[in-house]
Design an enzyme around this catalytic site. Structure first.
Site, PDB file in Angstrom:
ATOM      1  N   ASP A 163     -10.063  -3.320  -5.356  1.00 47.88           N
ATOM      2  CA  ASP A 163      -9.184  -2.372  -4.676  1.00 47.88           C
ATOM      3  C   ASP A 163      -9.144  -1.077  -5.470  1.00 47.88           C
ATOM      4  O   ASP A 163      -8.922  -1.097  -6.684  1.00 47.88           O
ATOM      5  CB  ASP A 163      -7.780  -2.993  -4.572  1.00 47.88           C
ATOM      6  CG  ASP A 163      -6.757  -2.097  -3.879  1.00 47.88           C
ATOM      7  OD1 ASP A 163      -7.136  -1.031  -3.368  1.00 47.88           O
ATOM      8  OD2 ASP A 163      -5.573  -2.487  -3.845  1.00 47.88           O
ATOM      9  N   HIS A 207      -8.088  -4.951  -1.064  1.00 47.87           N
ATOM     10  CA  HIS A 207      -6.928  -4.242  -0.532  1.00 47.87           C
ATOM     11  C   HIS A 207      -6.606  -4.691   0.896  1.00 47.87           C
ATOM     12  O   HIS A 207      -7.482  -4.772   1.753  1.00 47.87           O
ATOM     13  CB  HIS A 207      -7.178  -2.730  -0.547  1.00 47.87           C
ATOM     14  CG  HIS A 207      -5.954  -1.944  -0.190  1.00 47.87           C
ATOM     15  ND1 HIS A 207      -5.007  -1.610  -1.124  1.00 47.87           N
ATOM     16  CD2 HIS A 207      -5.507  -1.460   1.003  1.00 47.87           C
ATOM     17  CE1 HIS A 207      -4.032  -0.941  -0.526  1.00 47.87           C
ATOM     18  NE2 HIS A 207      -4.302  -0.845   0.758  1.00 47.87           N
ATOM     19  N   SER A 234       0.833  -1.203   0.000  1.00 44.87           N
ATOM     20  CA  SER A 234       0.000   0.000   0.000  1.00 44.87           C
ATOM     21  C   SER A 234       0.870   1.257   0.000  1.00 44.87           C
ATOM     22  O   SER A 234       1.653   1.458  -0.920  1.00 44.87           O
ATOM     23  CB  SER A 234      -0.959  -0.050   1.193  1.00 44.87           C
ATOM     24  OG  SER A 234      -1.982   0.899   1.064  1.00 44.87           O
TER      25      SER A 234
END
Length: 403
Positions: free
Chosen positions: A343, A373, A189
């Site tokens: 995501d 995600h 991320s």
């Protein structure tokens, strides 16, 4: 009795309404995913209330999750774990106890959390980096970079870059028995964002003699120019990372000024003077047909030059690695990119993988059609997910084969 039953029924209905979240059909363990999503949503609502009442900043409330998940550095029979500092930045170091025939591999890892949350000592990250060290018989450096809202860009980038540059010194690699030809940067991320930015910056730094062998980017955030990509629209309210939360993370990375967040939410934050940068994130050219779905590309709506002058970070490749030119991508190391279908950041990773391939960089793009995600973080306790284990194993297998 009737009144009590009615109250119980209403309370149950409200709870069910709150917990229920539409889950894509191809996600396994839907009720578990629904529970995880509702817990994150509840924490987000609590953070919003605390922020509006002036009790605590939104991100500081969410940091309570990090605090609750913290574990002290604890060695085991396979790995020695310690907290220390590299170049005055806090790191958690994992040193394998297994004998090695020669020099070891190494991974410098940057945790996720929207540049505002997370810690190397959170249970999921401690598990990930500990497992990496043991499975690969590798030295792992997990970096505790400073976070927003107290610190904004470029502090987070500077912290992780400083640690990486320090670690790549021949004397430090020798101290830890690391092969200078087998070092990787990795992150998930926001950490994937930092890993990509570090890899790009190292190519420009004449002081760094050791080259990275690889970079591993796990569902990375790579650009803040266009926050209406098909993945942002399609997954606007999907589990864990809805669009507006990602907008908060992006804006908070640069400032706590709400005017930038509001401009980003409406996708009107890029000034016309920076229009040339859209070529690097033009999804109509960079996404495969199957990911464009039925969305139609429209020309950007430009915003205030004043915002970009005050907070130029969102136009800086150190914060948005997708904005690097094709020439700047050449020479990057062997790359692993993991993207998840459900995501908002999916298209960032897909476009970057495609641009790297076009620039001649060897890329493994692993697209998980059955994941959302952050799925790799759910591999422990009652919220462990089978898909999280699969993704974690695929990532470690790639590192083992390529590093």
């Amino acid at each position: 009795m009737g009144a009590k039953l009615l109250c119980l029924f209403l309370a149950s209905a409200l709870l069910a309404y709150y917990i229920y979240t539409p889950i894509p059909e191809d996600l396994e363990e839907p009720w578990k995913v629904m529970f995880i999503a509702s817990a994150f949503r509840a924490m987000g609502h609590l953070a919003e209330v605390a922020d509006r009442l002036g009790l605590m900043h939104y991100m500081e409330t969410l940091m309570l999750i990090t605090a609750a998940e913290y574990v002290a550095p604890t060695s085991d029979e396979n790995v020695t774990v310690m907290d220390t500092e590299f170049s005055d930045v806090a790191v958690r170091l994992y040193l394998p106890r297994k004998a090695s025939d020669g020099l070891r591999r190494a991974v410098v890892y940057f945790h996720g959390g929207g540049w505002s949350l997370g810690h190397a000592g959170m249970k999921p990250y401690d598990h990930l980096t500990r497992w990496t060290s043991n499975r690969l018989n590798a030295v792992v450096v997990s970096v505790n970079y400073r976070l927003a809202p107290k610190y904004h860009f470029p502090v987070q980038f500077e912290d992780v870059y400083s640690v990486t540059k320090f670690f790549l010194q021949s004397s430090i690699l020798s101290q830890y028995g690391v092969d200078p030809d087998r070092v990787c940067v990795a992150g998930d991320s926001a950490g994937g964002n930092l890993a990509a930015a570090v890899a790009q910056q190292l190519l420009k730094d004449p002081e760094v003699k050791t080259k990275l062998k690889a970079q591993a980017l796990l569902y990375p955030a790579l650009q803040a120019l266009d926050l209406n990509l098909p993945s942002y629209r399609e997954n606007e309210n999907k589990p864990i990372l809805p669009r507006l939360l990602m907008v908060k993370f992006w804006s908070e990375y640069f400032t706590s000024d709400s005017s930038l967040r509001e401009a980003m939410a409406s996708n009107r934050h890029v000034p016309v003077e920076s229009s040339h940068l859209f070529q690097f994130v033009n999804w109509s050219n960079l996404l495969p047909e199957e990911l464009k779905k039925d969305y139609v590309y429209t020309s950007p709506t430009y915003g205030s030059s004043e915002l970009a002058e005050k907070y130029p970070g969102f136009l800086d490749p150190r914060a948005a690695p997708l904005l690097a030119s094709d020439a700047q991508l050449r020479g990057l190391p062997l790359t692993y990119v993991l993207t998840c279908e459900h995501d908002v950041l999916r298209d960032d990773g897909v476009m970057y993988a495609g641009r790297l391939q076009a620039a001649g960089v060897p890329v493994t793009h692993d697209h998980a059609k059955d994941a959302f995600h952050g799925a790799m973080m759910f591999v422990l306790g009652p919220t462990k997910l089978a898909v999280g284990y699969r993704l974690l194993n695929r990532y470690l297998e790639w590192l083992n084969e390529n590093l």
